[in-house]
Write a protein that holds these residues in place. Sequence first.
Motif, PDB file in Angstrom:
ATOM      1  N   MET A  27     -42.807  62.803 -71.705  1.00 42.18           N
ATOM      2  CA  MET A  27     -43.382  63.423 -72.899  1.00 42.18           C
ATOM      3  C   MET A  27     -43.491  64.938 -72.732  1.00 42.18           C
ATOM      4  SD  MET A  27     -44.370  62.967 -75.955  1.00 42.18           S
ATOM      5  CE  MET A  27     -44.467  61.191 -76.027  1.00 42.18           C
ATOM      6  N   ALA A  28     -43.931  65.396 -71.566  1.00 40.01           N
ATOM      7  CA  ALA A  28     -44.046  66.839 -71.322  1.00 40.01           C
ATOM      8  C   ALA A  28     -42.682  67.513 -71.403  1.00 40.01           C
ATOM      9  CB  ALA A  28     -44.688  67.091 -69.957  1.00 40.01           C
ATOM     10  N   THR A  29     -41.652  66.852 -70.900  1.00 39.64           N
ATOM     11  CA  THR A  29     -40.296  67.401 -70.969  1.00 39.64           C
ATOM     12  C   THR A  29     -39.850  67.510 -72.420  1.00 39.64           C
ATOM     13  OG1 THR A  29     -39.757  66.502 -68.795  1.00 39.64           O
ATOM     14  CG2 THR A  29     -37.907  67.075 -70.214  1.00 39.64           C
ATOM     15  N   ARG A  30     -40.089  66.454 -73.205  1.00 38.47           N
ATOM     16  CA  ARG A  30     -39.717  66.482 -74.629  1.00 38.47           C
ATOM     17  C   ARG A  30     -40.446  67.584 -75.385  1.00 38.47           C
ATOM     18  NH1 ARG A  30     -39.918  60.165 -76.442  1.00 38.47           N
ATOM     19  NH2 ARG A  30     -37.924  59.556 -75.544  1.00 38.47           N
ATOM     20  N   LEU A  31     -41.729  67.758 -75.062  1.00 43.60           N
ATOM     21  CA  LEU A  31     -42.543  68.727 -75.780  1.00 43.60           C
ATOM     22  C   LEU A  31     -42.411  70.146 -75.230  1.00 43.60           C
ATOM     23  CD1 LEU A  31     -45.816  66.617 -76.161  1.00 43.60           C
ATOM     24  CD2 LEU A  31     -44.086  67.098 -77.929  1.00 43.60           C
ATOM     25  N   GLY A  32     -41.810  70.279 -74.045  1.00 46.03           N
ATOM     26  CA  GLY A  32     -41.669  71.587 -73.420  1.00 46.03           C
ATOM     27  C   GLY A  32     -43.002  72.183 -72.990  1.00 46.03           C
ATOM     28  N   CYS A  33     -43.881  71.331 -72.513  1.00 43.37           N
ATOM     29  CA  CYS A  33     -45.197  71.813 -72.088  1.00 43.37           C
ATOM     30  C   CYS A  33     -45.445  71.433 -70.629  1.00 43.37           C
ATOM     31  CB  CYS A  33     -46.294  71.250 -72.994  1.00 43.37           C
ATOM     32  SG  CYS A  33     -46.534  69.479 -72.875  1.00 43.37           S
ATOM     33  N   PRO A  34     -46.422  72.068 -69.984  1.00 44.85           N
ATOM     34  CA  PRO A  34     -46.700  71.743 -68.585  1.00 44.85           C
ATOM     35  C   PRO A  34     -47.337  70.361 -68.420  1.00 44.85           C
ATOM     36  CG  PRO A  34     -48.206  73.446 -69.372  1.00 44.85           C
ATOM     37  CD  PRO A  34     -47.238  73.172 -70.479  1.00 44.85           C
ATOM     38  N   LEU A  35     -47.112  69.792 -67.255  1.00 45.73           N
ATOM     39  CA  LEU A  35     -47.715  68.518 -66.882  1.00 45.73           C
ATOM     40  C   LEU A  35     -48.664  68.779 -65.723  1.00 45.73           C
ATOM     41  CD1 LEU A  35     -47.894  65.426 -67.058  1.00 45.73           C
ATOM     42  CD2 LEU A  35     -45.988  65.324 -65.437  1.00 45.73           C
ATOM     43  N   HIS A  36     -49.928  68.462 -65.916  1.00 42.51           N
ATOM     44  CA  HIS A  36     -50.959  68.642 -64.895  1.00 42.51           C
ATOM     45  C   HIS A  36     -51.359  67.269 -64.373  1.00 42.51           C
ATOM     46  CE1 HIS A  36     -51.518  72.881 -65.862  1.00 42.51           C
ATOM     47  NE2 HIS A  36     -51.331  72.520 -67.114  1.00 42.51           N
ATOM     48  N   VAL A  37     -51.036  67.001 -63.123  1.00 43.31           N
ATOM     49  CA  VAL A  37     -51.385  65.726 -62.496  1.00 43.31           C
ATOM     50  C   VAL A  37     -52.633  65.949 -61.650  1.00 43.31           C
ATOM     51  CG1 VAL A  37     -50.620  63.855 -60.993  1.00 43.31           C
ATOM     52  CG2 VAL A  37     -48.957  65.064 -62.430  1.00 43.31           C
ATOM     53  N   VAL A  38     -53.637  65.121 -61.887  1.00 44.63           N
ATOM     54  CA  VAL A  38     -54.924  65.282 -61.227  1.00 44.63           C
ATOM     55  C   VAL A  38     -55.249  64.051 -60.394  1.00 44.63           C
ATOM     56  CG1 VAL A  38     -57.419  65.450 -61.608  1.00 44.63           C
ATOM     57  CG2 VAL A  38     -55.854  66.803 -63.001  1.00 44.63           C
TER      58      VAL A  38
END
Length: 162
Positions: A27-38
């Motif tokens: 989803m982050a790749t499709r939206l072009g936004c960062p992915l924050h894994v916590v």
Amino acid sequence: MELDGGLLVGHDGSRPAGEAVRWAAKMATRLGCPLHVVRTWSLSSAPRPASARGGYVPPMTDFEAAVLERLEHDIAALGLPIDVDLHCHVLHGSSGRRLTEASEGADMLVVGSRGAGGFRGLRFGSTADQVVRHAVCPVVVVPVDGSDDPADLDAQLRAQPQ
């Protein structure tokens, strides 16, 4: 931890959490936004730091570094798309509370329906329940698929290196 947008996903080392990270990465790749894994942690759940010796309790920063190293190793093993803007974070405290706090700056929070804790056979875990009720942003709960055997999840957790 303060975010300025992007997808936030919780990862506790379990297979369902790995599926949630994979979903969020797509989803982050499709939206072009960062992915924050916590990954949240406590002294009882943190891996033993390399600096730990008999009679010496390492500082909290050493435990935090050990948790981050384990998280980065677990995420690397998921084979995520190389073009995802990935950021790994570790937060000391309970997962529901800390993910809810971090959700204030996220566009979306993603969790697996069941993680590493809880009881056998539970299909909706306490962290998922907490964030659905209290997160500030929209929440996606990635379900444990029907072929998932809760006993297998427990076996996976026992097999993880401490």
